[in-house]
Design a protein around this motif. Structure first.
Motif, PDB file in Angstrom:
ATOM      1  N   VAL A  95       4.088 -10.202 -39.428  1.00 33.40           N
ATOM      2  CA  VAL A  95       3.267  -9.511 -38.422  1.00 33.40           C
ATOM      3  C   VAL A  95       1.823  -9.979 -38.615  1.00 33.40           C
ATOM      4  CG1 VAL A  95       2.441  -7.295 -37.549  1.00 33.40           C
ATOM      5  CG2 VAL A  95       4.788  -7.482 -38.424  1.00 33.40           C
ATOM      6  N   GLY A  96       1.252 -10.553 -37.589  1.00 33.75           N
ATOM      7  CA  GLY A  96      -0.101 -11.101 -37.694  1.00 33.75           C
ATOM      8  C   GLY A  96      -1.143 -10.029 -37.927  1.00 33.75           C
ATOM      9  N   ALA A  97      -1.994 -10.261 -38.930  1.00 32.21           N
ATOM     10  CA  ALA A  97      -3.083  -9.330 -39.224  1.00 32.21           C
ATOM     11  C   ALA A  97      -4.167  -9.393 -38.153  1.00 32.21           C
ATOM     12  CB  ALA A  97      -3.680  -9.658 -40.587  1.00 32.21           C
ATOM     13  N   THR A  98      -4.026 -10.342 -37.248  1.00 31.62           N
ATOM     14  CA  THR A  98      -5.002 -10.478 -36.164  1.00 31.62           C
ATOM     15  C   THR A  98      -4.801  -9.422 -35.069  1.00 31.62           C
ATOM     16  OG1 THR A  98      -3.493 -12.219 -35.403  1.00 31.62           O
ATOM     17  CG2 THR A  98      -5.532 -12.927 -36.463  1.00 31.62           C
ATOM     18  N   HIS A  99      -3.776  -8.591 -35.222  1.00 30.67           N
ATOM     19  CA  HIS A  99      -3.505  -7.534 -34.232  1.00 30.67           C
ATOM     20  C   HIS A  99      -3.392  -6.195 -34.957  1.00 30.67           C
ATOM     21  CE1 HIS A  99      -2.285 -11.200 -32.198  1.00 30.67           C
ATOM     22  NE2 HIS A  99      -1.266 -11.339 -33.023  1.00 30.67           N
ATOM     23  N   PRO A 100      -4.493  -5.610 -35.437  1.00 28.36           N
ATOM     24  CA  PRO A 100      -4.406  -4.452 -36.327  1.00 28.36           C
ATOM     25  C   PRO A 100      -3.746  -3.214 -35.702  1.00 28.36           C
ATOM     26  CG  PRO A 100      -6.717  -5.047 -35.869  1.00 28.36           C
ATOM     27  CD  PRO A 100      -5.863  -6.141 -35.337  1.00 28.36           C
TER      28      PRO A 100
END
Lengths: 298, 298
Positions: A211-216
């Motif tokens: 899960v990308g940390a760029t989408h909190p």
């Protein structure tokens, strides 16, 4: 001991959820590794120098992180010579006591997926088991029967997988956020179901999720949707996310997530004349300290 | 000349849209290739014997099909030694005048996708260009920026890609048919858009699509939705589809589709004592005749 349990122990032992991504962009490898940059070097020589660099990175970080994540593409770009270095680097990292997450993002129909699971997790006859990974990333687009062979391999080899649920890149939204529920939510629910048979003593499954940390905001929601799923969080560092963005990925006590940084550790800014080892070592310490503020582990 | 145009010419020259999949399931390779089956063989010896078999298959089929499709997983299962044989088989097939579609199903964030495109289509410095593929299969789950480097590689190297739109396996429906429009339809529309800049003199794009022949009604609908897209149709033969199921994949004059058979050509039923070459040769002729009834080409 299951992959999830081994991973959790390693995170506790090292006192950080930091994961070092081994992405050997050839052009960015320090000049010390001259064979990478020599225009007259053969592919085997370039690959060997790349492997020298990555093994040296492993030596720098081994006592301070629980795991490394080699990215297959950067080895494959040098063909069989590059893949030989993949094997060398994986072996070196395992011997250094690190967990190795192979970032291969494979996915194919069942009979082919079985070959990929064998290639990276269980090992064909005669293959050196030290060149196998503890876990790999998997692309779920082909559905159930493309995942089953990996689940079987996880059981057989006490290995793990991380399934792409929501990727960190800008283009990830194009298909992953389609529909209601979204594709990402459908995949997340499938990850929970696939992981039910692989829950260890830690209460976590060996079937994880990327899960990308760029989408909190999405990360917080997906954490709740997959309560026993170990997360692998790319996007920290060079891709823009910081500690605040990964905070919601952790379960109680800092459990259940690894935070990856690749370029930020391998190619940090260096002071004039500074050795790359010093800069990389400082980058690891900074990441540990930065994550320590939100991690919540012991 | 663009990939799409070269492919179309090759299909016309060979008089068939038959594509031979090179899926070296180790256990099924003929007993003649003793090194594959010898329990005391090293990995390098097993890989070498596997390569001997595949080069011999190429020799049997080269004058009767336009293209072959090696499946990467079965090479990777033998590690670097297997990948060395991938390079050997690709080179052998290209020298035999065949178009090579690398079935690698890679997909990753932009900077990593660029490395994969270089690995398979454009070639890193020093890599033997004969070991590169004419086209590769690509997984689109990561969206736009994961595809762009492949499009650039297609332009640079006159290469092609086939994007997974609807896979042939039973589990494919799990995510691909979610939503309205379905994920498959969203991907198909993206394939058309991605392919617009790569349309050749044949009127076809070098950005193709993988559509399983195991779903004939969907195939007809996707053919109409992607009118300038070359299709790669898996599922014929061992997976159950026949000529009737692939018929709707062709454009006027038999253009715009390749039909893949792997296990049906490499491991056909053999009469008592029959040489594998004879059986494989007959299987190719049967496939050509079978497809000839629906193909519509010259």
């Amino acid at each position: 001991m299951s992959y999830a349990d081994r991973l959790q122990d390693a995170i506790q032992a090292k006192g950080t959820p930091a994961l070092v991504g081994l992405d050997p962009f050839l052009d960015r490898i320090p000049e010390d590794f001259a064979g990478v940059h020599d225009p007259n070097a053969t592919v085997a020589e370039r690959a060997s120098a790349m492997g020298d660099f990555l093994c040296a990175v492993v030596d720098v970080v081994a006592d301070r992180v629980p795991a490394v994540k080699p990215q297959s593409a950067f080895f494959e770009v040098l063909g069989a010579a590059g893949v030989a270095q993949w094997e060398r680097v994986v072996r070196h990292a395992r011997r250094a006591g690190l967990i190795v997450v192979g970032d291969v993002k494979r996915g194919d129909i069942g009979s082919t997926a079985a070959a990929y699971a064998e290639a990276f997790l269980t090992g064909a006859r005669g293959v050196d088991p030290e060149t196998l990974c503890d876990a790999v990333t998997v692309n779920p687009l082909l559905g159930d029967d493309s995942i089953t062979p990996f689940l079987e391999a996880c059981t057989q080899a006490s290995a793990g997988i991380y399934i792409l649920v929501r990727t960190s890149n800008p283009g990830g939204a194009q298909f992953q956020l389609q529909g209601q529920p979204t594709l990402t939510e459908h995949i997340a629910d499938a990850v929970v179901a696939w992981g039910e048979g692989l829950i260890g003593a830690s209460g976590l499954s060996s079937v994880g999720a990327v899960v990308g940390a760029t989408h909190p905001a999405e990360l917080a929601s997906l954490r709740a949707r997959m309560p026993r799923t170990p997360l692998l969080l790319p996007g920290y560092g060079a891709q823009g996310a910081g500690a605040a963005e990964v905070a919601s990925g952790f379960l109680e006590g800092g459990r259940g997530a690894l935070v990856n940084s690749s370029r930020g550790i391998l190619y940090p800014a260096r002071d004039e004349g500074e050795d790359w080892r010093t800069a990389t070592s400082r980058a690891v310490d900074r990441m540990r300290a930065d994550l320590g503020a939100v991690w919540g582990g012991a």
